[in-house]
Scaffold this motif. Structure first.
Motif, mmCIF file in Angstrom:
data_model
loop_
_atom_site.group_PDB
_atom_site.id
_atom_site.type_symbol
_atom_site.label_atom_id
_atom_site.label_comp_id
_atom_site.label_asym_id
_atom_site.label_seq_id
_atom_site.Cartn_x
_atom_site.Cartn_y
_atom_site.Cartn_z
ATOM 1 N N VAL A 126 8.321 -4.288 17.368
ATOM 2 C CA VAL A 126 8.264 -4.315 15.900
ATOM 3 C C VAL A 126 8.053 -2.904 15.349
ATOM 4 O O VAL A 126 7.567 -2.008 16.037
ATOM 5 N N THR A 127 8.424 -2.732 14.085
ATOM 6 C CA THR A 127 8.098 -1.506 13.354
ATOM 7 C C THR A 127 6.617 -1.528 13.005
ATOM 8 O O THR A 127 6.030 -2.588 12.802
ATOM 9 N N SER A 128 6.016 -0.357 12.943
ATOM 10 C CA SER A 128 4.585 -0.253 12.657
ATOM 11 C C SER A 128 4.362 0.449 11.320
ATOM 12 O O SER A 128 5.290 1.013 10.723
ATOM 13 N N THR A 180 -5.777 -7.060 16.136
ATOM 14 C CA THR A 180 -5.887 -6.262 14.906
ATOM 15 C C THR A 180 -6.779 -6.930 13.865
ATOM 16 O O THR A 180 -7.693 -6.306 13.317
ATOM 17 N N GLN A 203 1.032 -3.500 12.958
ATOM 18 C CA GLN A 203 2.372 -4.020 12.719
ATOM 19 C C GLN A 203 2.700 -3.906 11.232
ATOM 20 O O GLN A 203 1.830 -4.124 10.384
ATOM 21 N N LYS A 204 3.950 -3.575 10.919
ATOM 22 C CA LYS A 204 4.338 -3.408 9.515
ATOM 23 C C LYS A 204 4.020 -4.650 8.688
ATOM 24 O O LYS A 204 3.560 -4.557 7.549
ATOM 25 N N GLU A 205 4.230 -5.816 9.271
ATOM 26 C CA GLU A 205 3.942 -7.077 8.582
ATOM 27 C C GLU A 205 2.465 -7.183 8.213
ATOM 28 O O GLU A 205 2.110 -7.625 7.116
ATOM 29 N N LYS A 216 9.999 2.245 15.896
ATOM 30 C CA LYS A 216 9.712 1.847 17.272
ATOM 31 C C LYS A 216 9.821 3.026 18.235
ATOM 32 O O LYS A 216 9.070 3.124 19.215
ATOM 33 N N TYR A 232 -2.250 -4.593 18.916
ATOM 34 C CA TYR A 232 -1.772 -5.506 17.880
ATOM 35 C C TYR A 232 -2.342 -6.915 18.011
ATOM 36 O O TYR A 232 -2.533 -7.612 17.019
#
Length: 296
Positions: A213-215, A146, A167-169, A204, A143
Protein backbone atom coordinates in the motif's frame (compact mmCIF):
# COMPACT_ATOMS: atom_id res chain seq x y z
CA UNK A 1 -0.94 -3.15 29.82
CA UNK A 2 2.09 -4.08 31.86
CA UNK A 3 4.17 -1.39 33.54
CA UNK A 4 7.43 -2.50 31.96
CA UNK A 5 8.87 -4.51 29.15
CA UNK A 6 9.21 -8.16 30.10
CA UNK A 7 12.89 -8.71 30.95
CA UNK A 8 13.78 -5.27 29.56
CA UNK A 9 17.26 -4.77 28.24
CA UNK A 10 18.76 -1.70 26.65
CA UNK A 11 21.90 -1.15 24.68
CA UNK A 12 23.84 2.12 24.72
CA UNK A 13 25.63 2.50 21.42
CA UNK A 14 29.42 2.86 21.41
CA UNK A 15 31.94 4.28 18.90
CA UNK A 16 32.46 2.73 15.48
CA UNK A 17 33.48 4.01 12.04
CA UNK A 18 30.61 5.36 9.93
CA UNK A 19 29.84 3.54 6.66
CA UNK A 20 30.86 5.27 3.44
CA UNK A 21 27.46 4.87 1.74
CA UNK A 22 24.32 6.53 3.17
CA UNK A 23 22.45 4.15 5.42
CA UNK A 24 19.27 4.58 3.37
CA UNK A 25 21.00 3.57 0.13
CA UNK A 26 19.34 0.43 -1.32
CA UNK A 27 22.79 -1.08 -1.86
CA UNK A 28 23.77 -0.37 1.77
CA UNK A 29 20.50 -1.85 3.07
CA UNK A 30 21.02 -5.03 1.06
CA UNK A 31 24.66 -5.18 2.22
CA UNK A 32 23.62 -4.98 5.88
CA UNK A 33 20.98 -7.66 5.48
CA UNK A 34 23.39 -9.98 3.68
CA UNK A 35 26.26 -9.27 6.07
CA UNK A 36 24.14 -10.21 9.10
CA UNK A 37 22.20 -13.04 7.44
CA UNK A 38 18.87 -11.25 7.72
CA UNK A 39 15.75 -10.85 5.66
CA UNK A 40 12.80 -8.52 6.36
CA UNK A 41 10.13 -10.17 8.52
CA UNK A 42 6.66 -9.49 7.12
CA UNK A 43 4.90 -10.47 10.37
CA UNK A 44 6.77 -7.65 12.16
CA UNK A 45 5.96 -5.11 9.45
CA UNK A 46 9.61 -4.66 8.47
CA UNK A 47 9.80 -2.35 5.46
CA UNK A 48 13.01 -0.30 5.50
CA UNK A 49 13.17 3.29 4.22
CA UNK A 50 15.50 3.74 1.23
CA UNK A 51 14.56 7.29 0.17
CA UNK A 52 16.72 10.05 1.64
CA UNK A 53 14.25 12.83 0.81
CA UNK A 54 11.41 11.05 2.64
CA UNK A 55 13.73 10.31 5.55
CA UNK A 56 14.68 13.96 5.95
CA UNK A 57 11.05 15.09 5.60
CA UNK A 58 9.97 12.79 8.45
CA UNK A 59 12.77 13.97 10.75
CA UNK A 60 12.10 17.64 9.97
CA UNK A 61 8.37 17.29 10.56
CA UNK A 62 8.91 15.35 13.77
CA UNK A 63 11.38 17.81 15.29
CA UNK A 64 9.83 21.07 14.05
CA UNK A 65 8.32 23.50 16.53
CA UNK A 66 11.23 23.46 18.97
CA UNK A 67 14.99 22.97 19.32
CA UNK A 68 16.14 19.54 18.19
CA UNK A 69 19.13 19.48 20.53
CA UNK A 70 18.37 17.30 23.54
CA UNK A 71 14.73 16.67 22.57
CA UNK A 72 13.57 13.25 23.86
CA UNK A 73 12.33 11.16 20.94
CA UNK A 74 10.70 7.74 21.01
CA UNK A 75 10.96 5.52 17.95
CA UNK A 76 9.05 2.27 17.46
CA UNK A 77 10.74 -0.42 15.40
CA UNK A 78 14.08 1.14 14.34
CA UNK A 79 14.82 -1.80 12.04
CA UNK A 80 18.25 -1.12 10.54
CA UNK A 81 18.46 2.28 12.27
CA UNK A 82 17.89 4.38 9.14
CA UNK A 83 15.37 6.83 10.64
CA UNK A 84 16.94 6.50 14.10
CA UNK A 85 20.26 7.75 12.78
CA UNK A 86 18.65 10.67 10.94
CA UNK A 87 16.89 11.83 14.13
CA UNK A 88 19.90 11.34 16.41
CA UNK A 89 22.31 13.20 14.13
CA UNK A 90 20.04 16.24 14.50
CA UNK A 91 20.75 16.29 18.24
CA UNK A 92 17.74 14.43 19.64
CA UNK A 93 18.04 11.91 22.49
CA UNK A 94 16.46 8.79 21.01
CA UNK A 95 14.90 5.81 22.75
CA UNK A 96 14.18 3.09 20.19
CA UNK A 97 11.92 0.12 20.96
CA UNK A 98 12.78 -2.98 18.95
CA UNK A 99 11.18 -6.42 19.20
CA UNK A 100 13.44 -8.32 16.79
CA UNK A 101 16.54 -9.41 18.73
CA UNK A 102 18.22 -10.51 15.49
CA UNK A 103 18.83 -6.83 14.77
CA UNK A 104 21.18 -6.34 17.76
CA UNK A 105 24.44 -6.54 15.77
CA UNK A 106 23.07 -4.36 12.96
CA UNK A 107 21.99 -1.56 15.29
CA UNK A 108 25.25 -1.77 17.22
CA UNK A 109 26.96 -1.01 13.92
CA UNK A 110 24.64 1.56 12.37
CA UNK A 111 23.96 3.63 15.51
CA UNK A 112 27.50 3.64 16.88
CA UNK A 113 28.57 6.90 18.52
CA UNK A 114 25.04 8.38 18.66
CA UNK A 115 22.87 9.37 21.64
CA UNK A 116 20.54 6.38 21.23
CA UNK A 117 19.23 3.87 23.75
CA UNK A 118 17.81 0.71 22.19
CA UNK A 119 15.24 -1.03 24.38
CA UNK A 120 14.55 -4.64 23.40
CA UNK A 121 10.97 -5.81 23.75
CA UNK A 122 7.42 -5.45 22.44
CA UNK A 123 6.07 -1.91 21.98
CA UNK A 124 2.69 -3.18 23.17
CA UNK A 125 4.20 -3.98 26.57
CA UNK A 126 6.11 -0.73 27.06
CA UNK A 127 5.26 1.64 29.92
CA UNK A 128 4.65 4.91 28.04
CA UNK A 129 4.05 6.68 31.35
CA UNK A 130 7.78 6.26 32.06
CA UNK A 131 8.83 8.63 29.26
CA UNK A 132 10.30 12.06 30.06
CA UNK A 133 8.00 15.09 29.61
CA UNK A 134 8.07 16.63 26.15
CA UNK A 135 8.73 13.36 24.34
CA UNK A 136 8.05 13.29 20.61
CA UNK A 137 7.30 10.07 18.78
CA UNK A 138 8.92 9.81 15.35
CA UNK A 139 8.44 6.40 13.78
CA UNK A 140 7.66 4.18 10.83
CA UNK A 141 4.94 2.27 12.66
CA UNK A 142 4.27 -1.44 12.09
CA UNK A 143 1.00 -1.21 10.18
CA UNK A 144 -0.66 -4.13 11.96
CA UNK A 145 -0.63 -2.36 15.36
CA UNK A 146 -0.93 1.28 14.23
CA UNK A 147 -4.31 1.96 15.85
CA UNK A 148 -3.34 0.47 19.21
CA UNK A 149 -0.07 2.41 19.35
CA UNK A 150 -1.68 5.71 18.39
CA UNK A 151 -4.20 5.27 21.19
CA UNK A 152 -1.38 4.66 23.68
CA UNK A 153 0.48 7.76 22.50
CA UNK A 154 -2.67 9.85 22.98
CA UNK A 155 -3.12 8.56 26.53
CA UNK A 156 0.51 9.19 27.56
CA UNK A 157 0.77 12.71 29.05
CA UNK A 158 4.54 12.88 28.44
CA UNK A 159 4.11 12.56 24.64
CA UNK A 160 3.44 15.92 23.01
CA UNK A 161 3.45 14.86 19.36
CA UNK A 162 3.64 11.82 17.10
CA UNK A 163 5.01 12.04 13.57
CA UNK A 164 4.39 8.65 12.05
CA UNK A 165 4.39 6.73 8.81
CA UNK A 166 1.05 4.95 8.44
CA UNK A 167 -1.02 3.43 5.67
CA UNK A 168 -2.48 6.21 3.51
CA UNK A 169 -6.00 5.00 4.35
CA UNK A 170 -5.27 5.37 8.08
CA UNK A 171 -3.79 8.82 7.50
CA UNK A 172 -6.96 9.88 5.69
CA UNK A 173 -9.09 8.63 8.57
CA UNK A 174 -6.96 10.48 11.13
CA UNK A 175 -7.26 13.78 9.26
CA UNK A 176 -10.99 13.49 8.40
CA UNK A 177 -13.63 15.86 9.75
CA UNK A 178 -17.31 15.17 10.51
CA UNK A 179 -19.17 14.72 7.22
CA UNK A 180 -16.13 13.37 5.36
CA UNK A 181 -16.33 9.90 3.83
CA UNK A 182 -13.43 8.58 5.95
CA UNK A 183 -14.60 10.04 9.27
CA UNK A 184 -14.89 7.55 12.12
CA UNK A 185 -13.84 6.83 15.69
CA UNK A 186 -10.10 7.17 14.94
CA UNK A 187 -10.76 10.64 13.45
CA UNK A 188 -12.78 11.63 16.52
CA UNK A 189 -10.14 10.27 18.89
CA UNK A 190 -7.39 12.30 17.21
CA UNK A 191 -9.49 15.47 17.35
CA UNK A 192 -10.34 14.92 21.03
CA UNK A 193 -6.65 14.87 21.94
CA UNK A 194 -5.34 17.59 19.65
CA UNK A 195 -4.78 18.23 15.95
CA UNK A 196 -3.65 16.30 12.88
CA UNK A 197 -1.54 17.46 9.94
CA UNK A 198 -0.89 15.52 6.74
CA UNK A 199 2.81 15.97 5.92
CA UNK A 200 3.13 14.01 2.68
CA UNK A 201 2.31 10.76 0.93
CA UNK A 202 5.05 8.15 0.50
CA UNK A 203 5.16 5.83 -2.53
CA UNK A 204 5.72 2.10 -2.19
CA UNK A 205 9.13 2.41 -3.84
CA UNK A 206 10.48 4.40 -0.87
CA UNK A 207 10.77 1.12 1.07
CA UNK A 208 12.62 -2.16 0.80
CA UNK A 209 10.84 -4.43 0.42
CA UNK A 210 8.00 -2.40 -1.07
CA UNK A 211 4.75 -2.69 0.95
CA UNK A 212 1.42 -3.48 -0.68
CA UNK A 213 0.00 0.00 0.00
CA UNK A 214 0.91 3.67 -0.31
CA UNK A 215 1.85 5.32 2.97
CA UNK A 216 1.47 8.79 4.48
CA UNK A 217 3.44 10.82 6.99
CA UNK A 218 1.05 12.27 9.58
CA UNK A 219 1.86 14.53 12.51
CA UNK A 220 -0.42 14.53 15.54
CA UNK A 221 0.02 17.28 18.14
CA UNK A 222 -1.55 16.58 21.53
CA UNK A 223 -3.01 19.37 23.66
CA UNK A 224 -1.64 18.48 27.09
CA UNK A 225 -3.08 21.66 28.66
CA UNK A 226 -6.58 20.17 28.36
CA UNK A 227 -7.85 17.41 30.69
CA UNK A 228 -7.93 13.92 29.21
CA UNK A 229 -11.38 13.00 27.84
CA UNK A 230 -13.39 10.89 30.30
CA UNK A 231 -13.46 7.17 29.53
CA UNK A 232 -17.26 7.31 29.47
CA UNK A 233 -17.18 9.90 26.69
CA UNK A 234 -14.74 7.82 24.64
CA UNK A 235 -16.94 4.73 24.94
CA UNK A 236 -20.02 6.78 24.02
CA UNK A 237 -18.42 8.25 20.88
CA UNK A 238 -17.03 4.85 19.86
CA UNK A 239 -20.51 3.32 20.16
CA UNK A 240 -22.14 6.24 18.34
CA UNK A 241 -19.74 5.82 15.42
CA UNK A 242 -19.70 2.03 15.59
CA UNK A 243 -21.98 1.25 12.63
CA UNK A 244 -21.67 3.72 9.79
CA UNK A 245 -24.80 2.57 7.96
CA UNK A 246 -27.02 2.94 11.01
CA UNK A 247 -28.46 6.17 12.35
CA UNK A 248 -27.08 7.72 15.51
CA UNK A 249 -30.41 6.92 17.18
CA UNK A 250 -30.14 3.21 16.36
CA UNK A 251 -26.52 3.01 17.47
CA UNK A 252 -27.41 4.54 20.82
CA UNK A 253 -30.40 2.23 21.27
CA UNK A 254 -28.00 -0.72 20.72
CA UNK A 255 -26.04 0.29 23.83
CA UNK A 256 -29.11 0.62 26.03
CA UNK A 257 -30.38 4.20 25.72
CA UNK A 258 -34.15 4.59 25.57
CA UNK A 259 -35.70 5.80 22.32
CA UNK A 260 -37.73 8.57 23.99
CA UNK A 261 -34.66 9.98 25.76
CA UNK A 262 -32.64 9.89 22.55
CA UNK A 263 -35.41 11.62 20.59
CA UNK A 264 -35.71 14.38 23.20
CA UNK A 265 -31.94 14.94 23.26
CA UNK A 266 -31.66 15.01 19.45
CA UNK A 267 -34.51 17.50 19.20
CA UNK A 268 -33.01 19.74 21.89
CA UNK A 269 -29.75 19.87 19.94
CA UNK A 270 -31.45 20.55 16.61
CA UNK A 271 -30.49 17.19 15.11
CA UNK A 272 -32.68 15.20 12.71
CA UNK A 273 -34.04 11.87 14.00
CA UNK A 274 -32.25 10.07 11.13
CA UNK A 275 -28.87 11.81 11.52
CA UNK A 276 -25.75 9.65 11.38
CA UNK A 277 -23.04 10.13 14.00
CA UNK A 278 -20.33 10.71 11.37
CA UNK A 279 -22.14 13.94 10.36
CA UNK A 280 -22.32 15.33 13.92
CA UNK A 281 -19.59 17.69 15.25
CA UNK A 282 -17.66 16.39 18.26
CA UNK A 283 -18.85 19.15 20.56
CA UNK A 284 -22.45 18.23 19.73
CA UNK A 285 -21.78 14.55 20.45
CA UNK A 286 -20.32 15.62 23.79
CA UNK A 287 -23.48 17.64 24.53
CA UNK A 288 -25.58 14.66 23.56
CA UNK A 289 -23.66 12.42 25.93
CA UNK A 290 -24.30 14.92 28.71
CA UNK A 291 -28.04 15.06 28.01
CA UNK A 292 -28.24 11.26 28.10
CA UNK A 293 -26.51 11.16 31.49
CA UNK A 294 -23.34 9.50 30.22
CA UNK A 295 -21.02 12.03 31.86
CA UNK A 296 -22.62 11.92 35.28
Amino acid sequence: MTTDLPTPTSDPIGPSPAPSAPLYSPARVRQLLTQHGLRPTKSLGQNFLIDGNILRAIAEAGLSGGPAQGTPVLEIGPGLGVLTREIATRGAQVTALEKDEKLRPVLAETLAGLDVQVVWGDALDFDYASLPPGTRVVANLPYYITGVLLSRFMHAPAIVSATVLVQKEVGQRLASKPGDDNYGFLSALAALYGSVRHVRDVPKGAFFPAPDVTSSVIRLDFDRSAPLPPRELLKFIESALGHRRKTLRNNLRMIGHQGAAIDAALEALGLRPDVRAEDVPLDTLRDLAGRLGVLG
